[in-house]
Design a protein around this motif. Structure first.
Motif, PDB file in Angstrom:
ATOM      1  N   LEU A  40       1.068  -0.843  -0.144  1.00 13.42           N
ATOM      2  CA  LEU A  40      -0.435  -0.430   0.477  1.00 13.42           C
ATOM      3  C   LEU A  40       0.789   1.492  -0.271  1.00 13.42           C
ATOM      4  CD1 LEU A  40      -2.544  -0.510   2.851  1.00 13.42           C
ATOM      5  CD2 LEU A  40      -2.742  -0.771   0.270  1.00 13.42           C
ATOM      6  N   THR A  41       0.531   2.390  -0.428  1.00 11.39           N
ATOM      7  CA  THR A  41       1.009   3.476  -0.539  1.00 11.39           C
ATOM      8  C   THR A  41       0.978   4.467   0.711  1.00 11.39           C
ATOM      9  OG1 THR A  41      -1.000   4.821  -0.947  1.00 11.39           O
ATOM     10  CG2 THR A  41       0.799   4.335  -2.801  1.00 11.39           C
ATOM     11  N   ALA A  42       1.691   4.704   1.614  1.00 15.31           N
ATOM     12  CA  ALA A  42       1.764   5.561   2.525  1.00 15.31           C
ATOM     13  C   ALA A  42       0.122   6.116   3.277  1.00 15.31           C
ATOM     14  CB  ALA A  42       2.327   6.777   2.969  1.00 15.31           C
ATOM     15  N   GLU A  43      -0.373   6.896   1.979  1.00 14.38           N
ATOM     16  CA  GLU A  43      -1.838   7.695   1.767  1.00 14.38           C
ATOM     17  C   GLU A  43      -3.501   6.735   1.676  1.00 14.38           C
ATOM     18  OE1 GLU A  43       0.155   8.241  -0.500  1.00 14.38           O
ATOM     19  OE2 GLU A  43       1.069  10.253   0.104  1.00 14.38           O
ATOM     20  N   GLN A  44      -2.413   5.508   1.428  1.00 10.94           N
ATOM     21  CA  GLN A  44      -3.350   4.102   1.359  1.00 10.94           C
ATOM     22  C   GLN A  44      -3.376   3.294   2.740  1.00 10.94           C
ATOM     23  OE1 GLN A  44      -2.327   2.415  -1.816  1.00 10.94           O
ATOM     24  NE2 GLN A  44      -4.339   2.278  -2.664  1.00 10.94           N
ATOM     25  N   LYS A  45      -2.095   3.671   3.637  1.00  9.01           N
ATOM     26  CA  LYS A  45      -1.772   3.283   4.499  1.00  9.01           C
ATOM     27  C   LYS A  45      -2.412   4.001   5.603  1.00  9.01           C
ATOM     28  CE  LYS A  45       1.404   0.919   7.886  1.00  9.01           C
ATOM     29  NZ  LYS A  45       0.616   0.869   9.037  1.00  9.01           N
ATOM     30  N   ASP A  46      -2.509   5.007   5.571  1.00 13.47           N
ATOM     31  CA  ASP A  46      -3.044   5.765   6.307  1.00 13.47           C
ATOM     32  C   ASP A  46      -4.784   5.797   6.656  1.00 13.47           C
ATOM     33  OD1 ASP A  46      -0.357   7.093   7.032  1.00 13.47           O
ATOM     34  OD2 ASP A  46      -0.373   8.625   6.140  1.00 13.47           O
ATOM     35  N   PHE A  47      -5.167   5.705   5.989  1.00 12.02           N
ATOM     36  CA  PHE A  47      -6.630   5.726   5.356  1.00 12.02           C
ATOM     37  C   PHE A  47      -7.193   4.304   6.311  1.00 12.02           C
ATOM     38  CE2 PHE A  47     -10.955   4.591   3.020  1.00 12.02           C
ATOM     39  CZ  PHE A  47     -11.237   6.278   2.988  1.00 12.02           C
ATOM     40  N   ASN A  48      -5.831   3.348   5.668  1.00 11.59           N
ATOM     41  CA  ASN A  48      -7.106   2.474   6.039  1.00 11.59           C
ATOM     42  C   ASN A  48      -7.023   2.358   7.703  1.00 11.59           C
ATOM     43  OD1 ASN A  48      -5.423  -0.783   7.207  1.00 11.59           O
ATOM     44  ND2 ASN A  48      -7.373  -1.069   5.728  1.00 11.59           N
ATOM     45  N   ASP A  49      -5.690   2.575   8.285  1.00 15.69           N
ATOM     46  CA  ASP A  49      -5.243   2.746   9.299  1.00 15.69           C
ATOM     47  C   ASP A  49      -6.363   3.796  10.290  1.00 15.69           C
ATOM     48  OD1 ASP A  49      -2.759   1.330   9.865  1.00 15.69           O
ATOM     49  OD2 ASP A  49      -1.750   3.072   9.709  1.00 15.69           O
ATOM     50  N   PHE A  50      -6.904   4.626   9.301  1.00 15.79           N
ATOM     51  CA  PHE A  50      -8.091   5.736  10.096  1.00 15.79           C
ATOM     52  C   PHE A  50      -9.692   4.982   9.899  1.00 15.79           C
ATOM     53  CE2 PHE A  50     -11.166   9.035   9.072  1.00 15.79           C
ATOM     54  CZ  PHE A  50     -11.120   9.097  10.326  1.00 15.79           C
TER      55      PHE A  50
END
Length: 138
Positions: A40-50
């Motif tokens: 995952l990209t950093a943005e996708q990981k951040d979104f997933n964590d959120f």
């Protein structure tokens, strides 16, 4: 993990396939590169964590469950707001900041997501695409 949880964009290439073009459900059936699936990209990981965070918070806060809900107008068409008992969900659906007042009974609320305290009877500043889950401090 679903495509939404990975923050993937819709895939409109289905429109060019005569076997699929009539069925818009294909927009969410995104082609996969299974080798890259775990990266995952950093943005996708951040979104997933959120999403994981708010899912957990939602399950812990019983006032966010059930069917009792009151929608209200904050006098800004970019903002969607509703209340469940003493929790207000306020979402800015635009790329521009805005100011709104919530329909609260108490003087203060605390955002369940961030823990930040807000004063209810003064306009709130909402950033672009910002969402607040404000629980009134009674």
């Amino acid at each position: 993990m679903t495509d939404d949880e990975k923050a993937l964009f819709n895939d409109y290439t289905y429109r060019h396939d005569p076997n699929k073009s009539y069925d818009s459900r294909w927009v969410h059936r995104i082609k996969r590169d299974w080798e890259k699936e775990k990266n995952l990209t950093a943005e996708q990981k951040d979104f997933n964590d959120f999403l994981k965070t708010i899912t957990k918070l939602r399950s812990q806060e019983e006032m966010l469950g059930g069917n009792e809900i009151a929608f209200y107008d904050v006098q800004d068409s970019r903002v969607f707001a509703f209340r469940r008992k003493t929790i207000h969900v306020v979402a800015n659906f635009s790329e521009s900041p805005c100011r709104v007042k919530i329909d609260a009974w108490s003087q203060e609320s605390r955002d369940i997501i961030t823990g930040i305290k807000y004063y209810n009877h003064v306009p709130l500043n909402l950033g672009p695409y910002q969402v607040l889950w404000l629980k009134e401090c009674l």
